[in-house]
Design a protein around this motif. Structure first.
Motif, PDB file in Angstrom:
ATOM      1  N   HIS A  31     -39.853  -3.471  47.446  1.00  0.00           N
ATOM      2  CA  HIS A  31     -40.879  -4.047  46.589  1.00  0.00           C
ATOM      3  C   HIS A  31     -42.071  -3.109  46.547  1.00  0.00           C
ATOM      4  N   TRP A  32     -42.185  -2.334  45.476  1.00  0.00           N
ATOM      5  CA  TRP A  32     -43.288  -1.403  45.337  1.00  0.00           C
ATOM      6  C   TRP A  32     -44.203  -1.857  44.217  1.00  0.00           C
ATOM      7  N   ALA A  46     -42.738   0.023  58.353  1.00  0.00           N
ATOM      8  CA  ALA A  46     -41.660  -0.935  58.200  1.00  0.00           C
ATOM      9  C   ALA A  46     -40.342  -0.359  58.604  1.00  0.00           C
ATOM     10  N   CYS A  47     -40.133   0.897  58.285  1.00  0.00           N
ATOM     11  CA  CYS A  47     -38.835   1.477  58.573  1.00  0.00           C
ATOM     12  C   CYS A  47     -38.909   2.377  59.767  1.00  0.00           C
ATOM     13  N   THR A 375     -39.090  -3.748  54.454  1.00  0.00           N
ATOM     14  CA  THR A 375     -37.645  -3.619  54.370  1.00  0.00           C
ATOM     15  C   THR A 375     -36.988  -4.911  53.922  1.00  0.00           C
ATOM     16  N   VAL A 376     -37.774  -5.954  53.693  1.00  0.00           N
ATOM     17  CA  VAL A 376     -37.238  -7.221  53.211  1.00  0.00           C
ATOM     18  C   VAL A 376     -36.768  -7.031  51.766  1.00  0.00           C
ATOM     19  N   ALA A 428     -41.632  -9.100  57.597  1.00  0.00           N
ATOM     20  CA  ALA A 428     -42.793  -8.288  57.962  1.00  0.00           C
ATOM     21  C   ALA A 428     -43.127  -7.360  56.801  1.00  0.00           C
ATOM     22  N   PHE A 429     -44.390  -7.349  56.421  1.00  0.00           N
ATOM     23  CA  PHE A 429     -44.874  -6.556  55.295  1.00  0.00           C
ATOM     24  C   PHE A 429     -46.067  -5.727  55.785  1.00  0.00           C
TER      25      PHE A 429
END
Length: 450
Positions: A31-32, A46-47, A375-376, A428-429
């Motif tokens: 989601h960008w 996140a990654c 990564t969701v 997690a964002f």
């Protein structure tokens, strides 16, 4: 040992690997939204790298203590980060003309590649069950926070930005051993590299076309860890400043002093008192503070916690740095005996600068606008996401080119699988705390895991 315990032992400083194992997902687009620079840096979070969540052993170890041997493995960092940071061994200020600047600070550029599967997710019946001892709080009045270069950043070519120095690792290993009341002879230390594990020139010479190439390999950046195996325990020190001890067999603890992987929060709190009294004395903390964290559930409905300590001395910035970079983690086995102790002491000697940061309200606004990295899978995200919980953390994975602060936002998501309980799923964002004008546009990750 089950998969959950293996992940806990080999480590992912944010428990991301465990979550990935519990929430497998197909390749997807991330989601960008607007900020390419923010997104790229968030990706770091996140990654970010598979960490070494090692567990540790107390400072005043009984003479007859023993414990389980841990298989030494090369770091399995899931992301590769490159950035324009201070390229000097002395962490000198970057020179004009070689680095883009904003208000006297280097603009941070990052490119990201990642591999792996799954996403970072958590399960709670309610977000209030999340246990965190993070010293940061939403009312904190912080204008800037420091950013550091990871001088020994690890990439997927199994190399380091700067090679490990054996004398430095040996000193680190002796220092940690002294904290554990252990001593060893230098000749017992074994070198480890990312491909071949413990080795000597004769061990690998036949794998290369010439002896000279084998020597060059040993002297390259792939050397990253020293170990000492006494038979009853294994000591390790790696290039990132971490040191750990594992026991085989585990050290017997007094009744009620240990904890199991799925014990209640109160069991960990009680155990923390014992470990602080018996094992923290050798680590030089002015104000050792126990952190029993976690509280999330796995797919079987079992709750999980972890125990580590940090030094709460100093002002809020110092406490935040200690909490993220300098900890002592404890791990017990299935029968609540001491299995592993790790001192995480990540190198902060290569400081890039103190960077202005977003307020928490600005970070929440960026999240609401879709300016985050996660990564969701996008299809799991709510149409109108709401921040359920926010904390400020540093990502300190081995492949991070630099360590910078992020706001980690937990928000409820809609999984693609049914639950028979009332458990809720949270993703997690990450919103980078560094203000976007200090983040240069970067190569965007396309969201694919493979």
């Amino acid at each position: 040992m089950n998969n959950e315990e293996l992940f806990a032992m080999l480590g992912d400083t944010e428990d991301a690997l465990l979550e990935k194992a519990e929430h497998p997902s197909p390749p997807k687009k991330i989601h960008w939204k607007r900020y390419a620079g923010i997104a790229a840096c968030l990706l770091l979070c996140a990654c970010g790298a598979a960490w070494f969540l090692r567990l540790e052993k107390p400072a005043h170890l009984p003479q007859d203590s023993t414990a389980p041997t841990v298989q030494s493995t090369a770091p399995s960092d899931d992301s590769v980060i490159t950035g324009a940071l201070v390229p000097t061994e002395q962490a000198a200020a970057p020179t004009e003309g070689t680095t883009e600047f904003c208000n006297g600070l280097p603009v941070l550029e990052v490119t990201c590649n990642t591999g792996g599967m799954g996403f970072e997710g958590y399960e709670f019946y309610d977000i209030s069950e999340l246990k965190s001892e993070n010293p940061w709080h939403e009312d904190a009045d912080l204008q800037t926070l420091p950013v550091f270069e990871n001088y020994h950043a690890y990439d997927h070519a199994s190399s380091l930005a700067h090679p490990a120095q054996e004398e430095v690792l040996l000193e680190r290993l002796h220092e940690f051993a002294a904290a554990m009341n252990i001593s060893f002879d230098d000749s017992a230390a074994e070198r480890h590299t990312m491909q071949y594990g413990a080795l000597t020139l004769e061990d690998i010479v036949d794998k290369f076309p010439s002896r000279e190439e084998a020597i060059a390999y040993i002297e390259s950046g792939t050397f990253y860890m020293l170990t000492v195996n006494s038979g009853s325990c294994v000591l390790e020190a790696d290039v990132w400043g971490n040191a750990r001890i594992s026991y085989n067999p585990s050290v017997n603890l007094p009744q009620g002093a240990g904890f199991g992987n799925h014990d209640a929060y109160e069991v960990y709190v009680k155990a923390a008192e014992y470990f602080q009294d018996e094992y923290l004395g050798g680590f030089g903390m002015e104000q050792p503070t126990a952190c029993v964290e976690g509280g999330d559930y796995n797919i079987y409905g079992e709750v999980s916690h972890s125990l580590h300590f940090y030094d709460a001395a100093g002002d809020l910035t110092e406490q935040i740095l200690h909490y993220n970079f300098d900890t002592v983690r404890i791990a017990c086995d299935d029968v609540r005996q001491l299995m592993l102790i790790e001192q995480k002491r990540i190198d902060r000697s290569h400081k890039v600068g103190d960077y202005p940061i977003l307020t928490v309200e600005e970070a929440k606004a960026a999240f609401a606008a879709g300016d985050y990295l996660s990564t969701v899978p996008e299809e799991y995200c709510m149409d109108t996401p709401e921040a359920a919980y926010v904390e400020l953390i540093y990502r300190t994975g081995n492949s991070e080119k630099y360590y910078l602060p992020y706001y980690r936002i937990y928000a409820e998501i809609s999984p693609d699988f049914e639950r028979t309980t009332a458990v809720r799923n949270y993703g997690a964002f990450y919103v980078p705390a560094v203000r976007p004008e200090y983040l240069k546009n970067a190569e965007l990750w396309d969201g694919r895991f493979n």
